[in-house]
Design an enzyme around this catalytic site. Structure first.
Site, PDB file in Angstrom:
ATOM      1  N   SER A 141       1.549   3.767  16.260  1.00 26.46           N
ATOM      2  CA  SER A 141       2.655   4.675  15.951  1.00 26.46           C
ATOM      3  C   SER A 141       3.859   4.480  16.868  1.00 26.46           C
ATOM      4  O   SER A 141       4.674   5.376  17.033  1.00 26.46           O
ATOM      5  CB  SER A 141       2.222   6.149  15.933  1.00 26.46           C
ATOM      6  OG  SER A 141       2.071   6.685  17.226  1.00 26.46           O
ATOM      7  N   GLY A 142       3.972   3.277  17.439  1.00 18.99           N
ATOM      8  CA  GLY A 142       5.199   2.931  18.143  1.00 18.99           C
ATOM      9  C   GLY A 142       5.043   2.521  19.587  1.00 18.99           C
ATOM     10  O   GLY A 142       5.913   1.848  20.135  1.00 18.99           O
TER      11      GLY A 142
ATOM     12  N   TYR B 230       2.678  10.351   0.289  1.00 17.85           N
ATOM     13  CA  TYR B 230       3.867   9.880   0.983  1.00 17.85           C
ATOM     14  C   TYR B 230       5.131  10.342   0.249  1.00 17.85           C
ATOM     15  O   TYR B 230       5.563   9.749  -0.734  1.00 17.85           O
ATOM     16  CB  TYR B 230       3.867   8.362   1.091  1.00 17.85           C
ATOM     17  CG  TYR B 230       2.668   7.772   1.796  1.00 17.85           C
ATOM     18  CD1 TYR B 230       1.886   8.513   2.682  1.00 17.85           C
ATOM     19  CD2 TYR B 230       2.302   6.437   1.576  1.00 17.85           C
ATOM     20  CE1 TYR B 230       0.792   7.958   3.323  1.00 17.85           C
ATOM     21  CE2 TYR B 230       1.216   5.877   2.222  1.00 17.85           C
ATOM     22  CZ  TYR B 230       0.460   6.642   3.084  1.00 17.85           C
ATOM     23  OH  TYR B 230      -0.620   6.078   3.712  1.00 17.85           O
TER      24      TYR B 230
ATOM     25  N   ASP C 246       0.842  -1.200   0.000  1.00 20.04           N
ATOM     26  CA  ASP C 246       0.000   0.000   0.000  1.00 20.04           C
ATOM     27  C   ASP C 246       0.873   1.244   0.000  1.00 20.04           C
ATOM     28  O   ASP C 246       1.826   1.352   0.781  1.00 20.04           O
ATOM     29  CB  ASP C 246      -0.903   0.018   1.234  1.00 20.04           C
ATOM     30  CG  ASP C 246      -1.661   1.336   1.336  1.00 20.04           C
ATOM     31  OD1 ASP C 246      -2.608   1.527   0.541  1.00 20.04           O
ATOM     32  OD2 ASP C 246      -1.283   2.170   2.174  1.00 20.04           O
TER      33      ASP C 246
ATOM     34  N   LYS D 187      -3.759   5.735  -3.305  1.00 16.64           N
ATOM     35  CA  LYS D 187      -4.809   6.590  -2.779  1.00 16.64           C
ATOM     36  C   LYS D 187      -5.077   7.774  -3.711  1.00 16.64           C
ATOM     37  O   LYS D 187      -4.251   8.104  -4.561  1.00 16.64           O
ATOM     38  CB  LYS D 187      -4.433   7.076  -1.379  1.00 16.64           C
ATOM     39  CG  LYS D 187      -4.176   5.889  -0.423  1.00 16.64           C
ATOM     40  CD  LYS D 187      -3.851   6.308   0.967  1.00 16.64           C
ATOM     41  CE  LYS D 187      -3.571   5.080   1.818  1.00 16.64           C
ATOM     42  NZ  LYS D 187      -2.292   4.441   1.468  1.00 16.64           N
TER      43      LYS D 187
ATOM     44  N   GLY E  94      -1.293   0.999  11.317  1.00 17.14           N
ATOM     45  CA  GLY E  94      -0.889   1.415  12.651  1.00 17.14           C
ATOM     46  C   GLY E  94      -1.146   0.393  13.734  1.00 17.14           C
ATOM     47  O   GLY E  94      -1.611   0.765  14.823  1.00 17.14           O
TER      48      GLY E  94
END
Length: 346
Positions: free
Chosen positions: A250-251, A72, A67, A98, A246
Site C-alpha cells: 500500500s505504498g 471498487y 482484475d 469478484k 499489494g
C-alpha cells in the site's frame, strides 16, 4: 455437492498465462497485471479520461491480465474496464472480477469507503448461491462483456468481516463455492478462488473446496511473507496459482509512509529503509526488487500493483524488467530481511 477432496486435485486444473498475445494459462513467473481498485476512485477521484489512459497504457505496455470488482467504486471500476477492454479481441486478455457483494440501487450514493464518488448503489455482502449467480450476470452488464475468466470470492476474511468471518465462510462454502464450481464445470468461467488480504481463508478453502487461484494482497512482499510457510506449499501441492496484490504494501515499498493502508510503524519504516539502502548500494530500485521478488515464487501467476495514471502504469512496466543484481538478494538474505528459503529471481 462435493467440491473436491482436501489435499489433492480431483481434475486436470486450468491455469492461465498470456503467450504471444493469446491467453492459454496462468503460469509462473506470470505477467504484470493491472489491479482495478484505484480506478474505482480509491481515496480520491480519477477522471474518466485518466482512467481510460491508464488502462490503455497498461495494454500498450504488454499487460494482458486485468482484475476488477463490483466493490471498487460501487461498479465504477467494472464500467471503466469494460469501456476500454471492449476495444480488444476478447481472447487476447484474461479478466477477473469478484463476487460476494451485491449492488443495490440507491440514489443517495451511500458511503463505500475507501472509494469516493462511486456509482449510485448500496453495497451489501452476500455469499449465497443465488447472490453469486446474480453477481456474475450483473458484472457482465457493467463490463459490457460476455466472458469472465476468473471469479474471486471477495474479502471473505476477518479483516473485513470480523468475528463473523467463519460463519460467512460456511455460507460461502455451501453457496458461493458451489455456484462458482458449477459455473466452472459448465465452462462459463475458467476458474475461481478467493480474493482476500489474509492467508487463513485460503488455507481453509484448500482444505474444504477445490479452488483454482487466489488473489492475495499484502501477504507476500519484500516486507511481509506470511504466505510462505503454509499457504504457498499447499498451493504448490494442489497446483493452485496465486495472484499477488499489494506488492508495494500500500505504498511503503514505493516511497510512501503507509503499510496496509495505515501509517507505517517505525519498525516497518526502518526495515524498508534497510532494504532500500541495500538496493541502492547495488544500483537497484527497491520498487523493482519489490515487484520481481513477488513474481519469483513458483506459485505466483501474476502481480497487480495499483496505478491510477498512465505514467505510473508505464513506470511499473519498466520496473518489472529493470536489472536487480543477484547481490541484492544475497545481501537481503544474509541480513535476514527476507527468508533464506524465499525464491528470488535468477
Amino acid at each position: 455437492m462435493s467440491t473436491g477432496s482436501p489435499g489433492k486435485p480431483r481434475r486436470q486444473r486450468t491455469t492461465f498465462v498470456i503467450k504471444d498475445g493469446i491467453m492459454t494459462h496462468f503460469a509462473p513467473p506470470g505477467p504484470l497485471g493491472f489491479g482495478g481498485a484505484p480506478l474505482g476512485n480509491m481515496f480520491d477521484v480519477v477522471d474518466e479520461e485518466t482512467a481510460a489512459a491508464a488502462l490503455t497504457a497498461a495494454w500498450d505496455s504488454g499487460v494482458r491480465y486485468f482484475d476488477t470488482a463490483p466493490h471498487y467504486g460501487s461498479g465504477l471500476s467494472e464500467h471503466r474496464f469494460g469501456n476500454v477492454l471492449r476495444r480488444y479481441e476478447r481472447d487476447d486478455f484474461v479478466l477477473s472480477t469478484k463476487v460476494g457483494r451485491m449492488l443495490r440501487p440507491d440514489p443517495s450514493c451511500p458511503d463505500n469507503g475507501p472509494f469516493v464518488h462511486g456509482l449510485p448503489f448500496r453495497v451489501e455482502s452476500d455469499y449465497s448461491y443465488d447472490a453469486v449467480m446474480r453477481s456474475i450476470e450483473d458484472s457482465y452488464q457493467r463490463l459490457g462483456l460476455a466472458q469472465i475468466d476468473v471469479a474471486f470470492v471477495h474479502d471473505l476474511a476477518a479483516d473485513q468481516l470480523g468475528d463473523a468471518w467463519e460463519e460467512q465462510f460456511e455460507v460461502a462454502r455451501t453457496g458461493a463455492f458451489r455456484a462458482l464450481t458449477t459455473l466452472r464445470d459448465q465452462g462459463v468461467i475458467k476458474g475461481w478462488g478467493l480474493g482476500v488480504n489474509l492467508t487463513e481463508p485460503c488455507v481453509r478453502a484448500l482444505e474444504q473446496a477445490d479452488p483454482d487461484v487466489f488473489l492475495l494482497a499484502g501477504r507476500y512482499s519484500l516486507l511481509n511473507q506470511p504466505a510462505l510457510d503454509r499457504l504457498f506449499p499447499m498451493c504448490a501441492e494442489r497446483g493452485v496459482n496465486v495472484v499477488v496484490g499489494g506488492p508495494y504494501n500500500s505504498g511503503l515499498l514505493a516511497g510512501g509512509r503507509t503499510f496496509e493502508y495505515s501509517e507505517a510503524s517505525p519498525e516497518m519504516v526502518a526495515k524498508r529503509d534497510r532494504i532500500a539502502a541495500i538496493c541502492a548500494r547495488h544500483g537497484a530500485d527497491i520498487r523493482s526488487a519489490a515487484l520481481q521478488f513477488c513474481a519469483a515464487h513458483p506459485v505466483v501467476a501474476a502481480i497487480i500493483p495499483g496505478a491510477k495514471r498512465p505514467e505510473k502504469v508505464l513506470e511499473n512496466a519498466r520496473l518489472m524488467t529493470a536489472t536487480v543484481p543477484a547481490a541484492v538478494w544475497q545481501e537481503l538474505k544474509h541480513e535476514r530481511l527476507i527468508p533464506a528459503d524465499a525464491p528470488t529471481p535468477g
